[in-house]
Write a protein that holds these residues in place. Structure first.
Motif, mmCIF file in Angstrom:
data_model
loop_
_atom_site.group_PDB
_atom_site.id
_atom_site.type_symbol
_atom_site.label_atom_id
_atom_site.label_comp_id
_atom_site.label_asym_id
_atom_site.label_seq_id
_atom_site.Cartn_x
_atom_site.Cartn_y
_atom_site.Cartn_z
ATOM 1 N N PHE A 100 1.408 4.419 12.740
ATOM 2 C CA PHE A 100 0.112 4.805 12.181
ATOM 3 C C PHE A 100 -0.895 5.194 13.265
ATOM 4 C CE2 PHE A 100 -4.203 4.108 10.713
ATOM 5 C CZ PHE A 100 -4.225 4.888 9.571
ATOM 6 N N LEU A 101 -1.197 4.271 14.183
ATOM 7 C CA LEU A 101 -2.255 4.528 15.161
ATOM 8 C C LEU A 101 -1.877 5.633 16.151
ATOM 9 C CD1 LEU A 101 -3.360 0.840 15.845
ATOM 10 C CD2 LEU A 101 -4.662 2.607 14.632
ATOM 11 N N HIS A 109 -7.682 14.521 13.225
ATOM 12 C CA HIS A 109 -8.991 15.125 13.446
ATOM 13 C C HIS A 109 -9.927 14.103 14.086
ATOM 14 C CE1 HIS A 109 -8.913 19.071 11.428
ATOM 15 N NE2 HIS A 109 -8.005 18.536 10.628
ATOM 16 N N ASP A 110 -10.920 14.600 14.816
ATOM 17 C CA ASP A 110 -11.890 13.716 15.465
ATOM 18 C C ASP A 110 -12.575 12.810 14.453
ATOM 19 O OD1 ASP A 110 -11.257 14.878 17.861
ATOM 20 O OD2 ASP A 110 -13.011 16.197 17.928
ATOM 21 N N GLN A 111 -12.919 13.344 13.301
ATOM 22 C CA GLN A 111 -13.625 12.553 12.288
ATOM 23 C C GLN A 111 -12.772 11.386 11.810
ATOM 24 O OE1 GLN A 111 -15.291 14.784 8.984
ATOM 25 N NE2 GLN A 111 -15.053 13.046 7.580
ATOM 26 N N ALA A 112 -11.499 11.665 11.513
ATOM 27 C CA ALA A 112 -10.599 10.606 11.043
ATOM 28 C C ALA A 112 -10.374 9.572 12.139
ATOM 29 C CB ALA A 112 -9.270 11.214 10.601
ATOM 30 N N GLN A 113 -10.174 10.017 13.369
ATOM 31 C CA GLN A 113 -9.979 9.078 14.471
ATOM 32 C C GLN A 113 -11.182 8.161 14.642
ATOM 33 O OE1 GLN A 113 -9.080 11.402 17.952
ATOM 34 N NE2 GLN A 113 -7.005 11.908 17.291
ATOM 35 N N ALA A 114 -12.371 8.733 14.646
ATOM 36 C CA ALA A 114 -13.576 7.935 14.870
ATOM 37 C C ALA A 114 -13.736 6.861 13.804
ATOM 38 C CB ALA A 114 -14.805 8.845 14.897
ATOM 39 N N GLU A 115 -13.528 7.232 12.539
ATOM 40 C CA GLU A 115 -13.702 6.259 11.460
ATOM 41 C C GLU A 115 -12.636 5.169 11.489
ATOM 42 O OE1 GLU A 115 -12.434 5.822 6.959
ATOM 43 O OE2 GLU A 115 -13.479 7.707 7.318
ATOM 44 N N VAL A 116 -11.374 5.600 11.551
ATOM 45 C CA VAL A 116 -10.264 4.653 11.429
ATOM 46 C C VAL A 116 -10.197 3.722 12.638
ATOM 47 C CG1 VAL A 116 -7.773 4.417 11.250
ATOM 48 C CG2 VAL A 116 -8.952 6.221 9.967
ATOM 49 N N PHE A 193 1.450 15.303 6.750
ATOM 50 C CA PHE A 193 1.083 13.892 6.920
ATOM 51 C C PHE A 193 -0.399 13.738 6.573
ATOM 52 C CE2 PHE A 193 4.954 14.027 9.241
ATOM 53 C CZ PHE A 193 5.412 12.718 9.415
ATOM 54 N N PHE A 194 -0.713 12.740 5.736
ATOM 55 C CA PHE A 194 -2.073 12.558 5.252
ATOM 56 C C PHE A 194 -2.506 11.098 5.415
ATOM 57 C CE2 PHE A 194 -0.020 16.013 3.057
ATOM 58 C CZ PHE A 194 -0.968 17.023 3.049
ATOM 59 N N VAL A 195 -3.720 10.889 5.904
ATOM 60 C CA VAL A 195 -4.282 9.552 6.073
ATOM 61 C C VAL A 195 -5.108 9.220 4.839
ATOM 62 C CG1 VAL A 195 -5.809 8.092 7.444
ATOM 63 C CG2 VAL A 195 -4.352 9.788 8.579
ATOM 64 N N HIS A 196 -4.793 8.092 4.200
ATOM 65 C CA HIS A 196 -5.495 7.697 2.978
ATOM 66 C C HIS A 196 -6.081 6.304 3.123
ATOM 67 C CE1 HIS A 196 -6.553 7.419 -1.233
ATOM 68 N NE2 HIS A 196 -5.838 6.297 -1.353
ATOM 69 N N ASP A 197 -7.339 6.182 2.741
ATOM 70 C CA ASP A 197 -8.053 4.900 2.727
ATOM 71 C C ASP A 197 -7.717 4.180 1.425
ATOM 72 O OD1 ASP A 197 -9.849 2.812 2.589
ATOM 73 O OD2 ASP A 197 -11.576 3.986 3.239
ATOM 74 N N SER A 198 -7.061 3.025 1.513
ATOM 75 C CA SER A 198 -6.621 2.306 0.316
ATOM 76 C C SER A 198 -7.774 1.913 -0.593
ATOM 77 C CB SER A 198 -5.832 1.053 0.715
ATOM 78 O OG SER A 198 -4.645 1.387 1.389
ATOM 79 N N SER A 199 -8.965 1.721 -0.014
ATOM 80 C CA SER A 199 -10.108 1.310 -0.834
ATOM 81 C C SER A 199 -10.535 2.393 -1.814
ATOM 82 C CB SER A 199 -11.290 0.932 0.066
ATOM 83 O OG SER A 199 -11.789 2.068 0.760
ATOM 84 N N ASP A 225 -0.953 8.866 -6.224
ATOM 85 C CA ASP A 225 -1.727 9.897 -6.923
ATOM 86 C C ASP A 225 -3.110 9.919 -6.274
ATOM 87 O OD1 ASP A 225 -2.889 11.741 -8.549
ATOM 88 O OD2 ASP A 225 -2.614 10.620 -10.428
ATOM 89 N N ILE A 226 -3.227 10.670 -5.167
ATOM 90 C CA ILE A 226 -4.432 10.607 -4.351
ATOM 91 C C ILE A 226 -4.955 12.005 -4.024
ATOM 92 C CG2 ILE A 226 -3.796 8.407 -3.295
ATOM 93 C CD1 ILE A 226 -2.820 9.939 -0.837
ATOM 94 N N THR A 227 -6.191 12.023 -3.574
ATOM 95 C CA THR A 227 -6.812 13.245 -3.073
ATOM 96 C C THR A 227 -7.276 12.987 -1.647
ATOM 97 O OG1 THR A 227 -7.565 13.877 -5.283
ATOM 98 C CG2 THR A 227 -8.652 14.928 -3.408
ATOM 99 N N VAL A 228 -6.925 13.872 -0.736
ATOM 100 C CA VAL A 228 -7.242 13.696 0.684
ATOM 101 C C VAL A 228 -7.915 14.964 1.196
ATOM 102 C CG1 VAL A 228 -6.303 13.294 2.995
ATOM 103 C CG2 VAL A 228 -5.298 12.130 1.020
ATOM 104 N N SER A 229 -8.979 14.797 1.967
ATOM 105 C CA SER A 229 -9.691 15.951 2.510
ATOM 106 C C SER A 229 -8.969 16.506 3.729
ATOM 107 C CB SER A 229 -11.119 15.561 2.884
ATOM 108 O OG SER A 229 -11.120 14.641 3.960
ATOM 109 N N GLU A 230 -9.321 17.731 4.094
ATOM 110 C CA GLU A 230 -8.696 18.411 5.221
ATOM 111 C C GLU A 230 -8.795 17.611 6.507
ATOM 112 O OE1 GLU A 230 -6.796 21.099 7.639
ATOM 113 O OE2 GLU A 230 -6.935 21.218 5.448
ATOM 114 N N GLU A 231 -9.919 16.891 6.691
ATOM 115 C CA GLU A 231 -10.136 16.130 7.924
ATOM 116 C C GLU A 231 -9.162 14.971 8.071
ATOM 117 O OE1 GLU A 231 -13.463 18.545 6.974
ATOM 118 O OE2 GLU A 231 -12.531 16.928 5.787
ATOM 119 N N TYR A 232 -8.491 14.601 6.979
ATOM 120 C CA TYR A 232 -7.575 13.462 7.025
ATOM 121 C C TYR A 232 -6.118 13.904 6.888
ATOM 122 C CZ TYR A 232 -11.583 10.488 7.147
ATOM 123 O OH TYR A 232 -12.744 9.864 7.559
ATOM 124 N N ARG A 233 -5.866 15.177 7.168
ATOM 125 C CA ARG A 233 -4.489 15.642 7.303
ATOM 126 C C ARG A 233 -4.186 15.795 8.785
ATOM 127 N NH1 ARG A 233 -1.621 21.324 5.141
ATOM 128 N NH2 ARG A 233 0.465 20.774 5.937
#
Length: 506
Positions: A100-101, A109-116, A193-199, A225-233
């Motif tokens: 994962f990490l 993406h920078d946005q996904a890295q910064a948050e996660v 590959f897509f990063v999804h926040d379980s919450s 059954d999820i929706t993921v934004s471009e920044e989290y691919r």
């Protein structure tokens, strides 16, 4: 970013590991009964919290995001420290880190890295990977989970069914694989590959599996059954398939982090038992057959150390490992075979009391076995090792196995030990079982090569010498089996004349 760094991340590696080691010892042996922790499903929340408070996963996170720098040697050292105390806990750390990490650090993406990364450092979050599906395990490229084209907001719709994902129901984040789907519902060949926040919901656990071992980790079947934004691919540098190869190879190359601490523990337990146990008026330690088993355990530990050294010196975070299939598959298959063989030897040495789930021998037996299956079944990996070597032989127009291996970077130091045995022309159309047998031998030659290199770097010379003897004996047996013409076949209609009772005379 310095503001979000916990104190443990700023410590020297020695201080960091020593404090982590002491905390594990305290939690698993001083404050709790070790058997209760590892034989019950899951971990008590306060135990998990105190483990993660030591920030072990910071070893996988780049320094600009508050981690220790994502240095391979540090990550493997953390895994080794963990596995000495608990193999399942080490696997949990390995899933988070390698599956994962690290993919997020390399392709996110920078946005996904910064948050996660911030949530991992500050909030002790965890993440896992979902690839396997009920009908598509080893044949992952045919997965049926699909993602549809982006909508006007730049989102992807992902639907499917995944199972055997470690940390089912626990992970705060998931890295989910899917194949592109066109407007007619046809799935493409490439992988996303897509990063999804379980919450955010969208992942329903349909079933929790009653896994035989590794009770600390929850596994199950998950409806997606999820929706993921471009920044989290994740963004591949070429294709999604090549990115998946890089992710899986990198993970397999880091198995020695988990195996080295585990094998050291098995070796220590076996030596202590044999010294203290007396049979026939003398210590088990003095029996020749026992010495052979203990020597093999030390060899396994030495080989694992050599593999850890190889990975740490050859595989940086930035390195593309997608073409390192022979090294990755050799390391994963050989060392996981050794892990299970080590548990079998400890069980044999300990005797009847080892055949208990609350004894480390029995526990290790069921915990080490799945390592030979997940992330590529060893039989398949051995076949792939042979196929890769044969492909290189064709390309270089060298048909003699010894002549090729003596100049091959992964076996050049080991091949001369087997000049006579390997001096033959290979059959490029050999049967599958022959490919597997040859792969077992080549995988151990790669391991021997790494062990020789470790010895040249100053590792304990006695352990190196004994390990070389042990591996050479094993390879000789494997090559002899490969050369044998005898091949048993399956008898479909075996029932006629197969009852011994019918042969009895009244």
């Amino acid at each position: 970013m310095d503001a979000i760094k916990p104190a443990s991340v700023k410590k020297s590696l020695n201080d960091f590991i020593n404090e982590y080691q002491n905390k594990l010892s305290e939690l698993f042996t001083e404050r709790n009964e070790e058997n209760e922790l590892v034989n019950n499903r899951g971990l008590p929340p306060y135990v998990m919290r105190q483990i993660l408070d030591c920030k072990p996963l910071s070893t996988f996170i780049p320094s600009e995001h508050g981690g220790r720098g994502a240095y391979t040697a540090e990550a493997l050292t953390m895994l080794e420290t963990t596995s000495y105390q608990s193999l399942p806990l080490s696997l949990m750390m390995g899933i988070n880190g390698a599956l994962f990490l690290q993919p997020l650090a390399n392709y996110g993406h920078d946005q996904a890295q910064a948050e996660v990364f911030k949530r991992f450092i500050l909030d002790n979050n965890m993440g896992g990977l979902m690839i396997t599906e009920p009908d598509f395990g080893s044949d992952a490229l045919k997965m049926q989970t699909g993602f549809s084209q982006k909508d006007q907001q730049g989102n992807y719709k992902i639907e499917g069914l995944k199972h055997w994902a470690g940390l089912t129901g626990w992970a705060d984040y998931w890295l989910i694989t899917a194949r592109g789907m066109d407007n007619e519902g046809n799935l493409g060949r490439d992988i996303g590959f897509f990063v999804h926040d379980s919450s955010k919901g969208g992942i329903e656990v349909e079933e929790y599996y009653k896994n035989l071992g590794l009770l600390m980790l929850p596994y199950g079947k998950n409806r997606i059954d999820i929706t993921v934004s471009e920044e989290y691919r994740l963004q591949p540098k070429s294709t999604g398939v090549k990115m998946m190869l890089d992710i899986l190879h990198r993970s397999r190359l880091q198995f020695p982090g988990m195996s080295t601490g585990y094998l050291r523990r098995i070796m220590d337990e076996a030596i202590e038992h044999c010294r203290d146990r007396y049979v026939g008026g003398k210590s088990l330690f003095n029996y020749d057959q026992v010495k052979e088993r203990l020597a093999n355990l030390q060899s396994y530990f030495t080989v694992s150390s050599a593999m850890a050294y190889f990975t740490s010196t050859n595989v940086s975070m930035e390195k593309d490992t997608s073409k390192m299939d022979v090294a990755a598959n050799s390391i994963k298959s050989v060392i996981t075979d050794y892990m299970h063989e080590a548990s079998q030897s400890l069980m044999q040495l300990v005797g009847a009391k080892g055949y208990r789930l609350d004894h480390i021998a029995g526990r290790s037996l069921v915990d080490s076995r799945p390592f030979q299956i997940f992330e590529g079944s060893n039989d398949i990996l051995y076949q792939q090792i042979s196929e890769s070597v044969l492909k290189s032989m064709r390309k270089s127009k060298v048909n003699n196995l010894y002549h090729f291996l003596k100049d091959y970077s992964l076996t050049e130091h080991a091949a001369d030990h087997f000049k006579d045995q390997l001096d033959f022309e290979v059959d490029y159309k050999m049967a599958q079982r022959k490919l597997v047998q040859l792969g077992r031998a080549i995988g151990r030659m790669v391991s021997l090569n790494m062990t020789i290199k470790l010895g040249e770097s100053g590792f304990n010379s006695d352990l190196i010498a004994n390990s070389i003897k042990s591996i050479k004996s094993e390879i000789n047996g494997l090559v002899a089996r490969y050369a044998s013409e005898a091949q048993a076949d399956i008898i479909d209609e075996y029932q006629p004349d197969s009852s011994w009772l019918q042969l009895m005379r009244t």
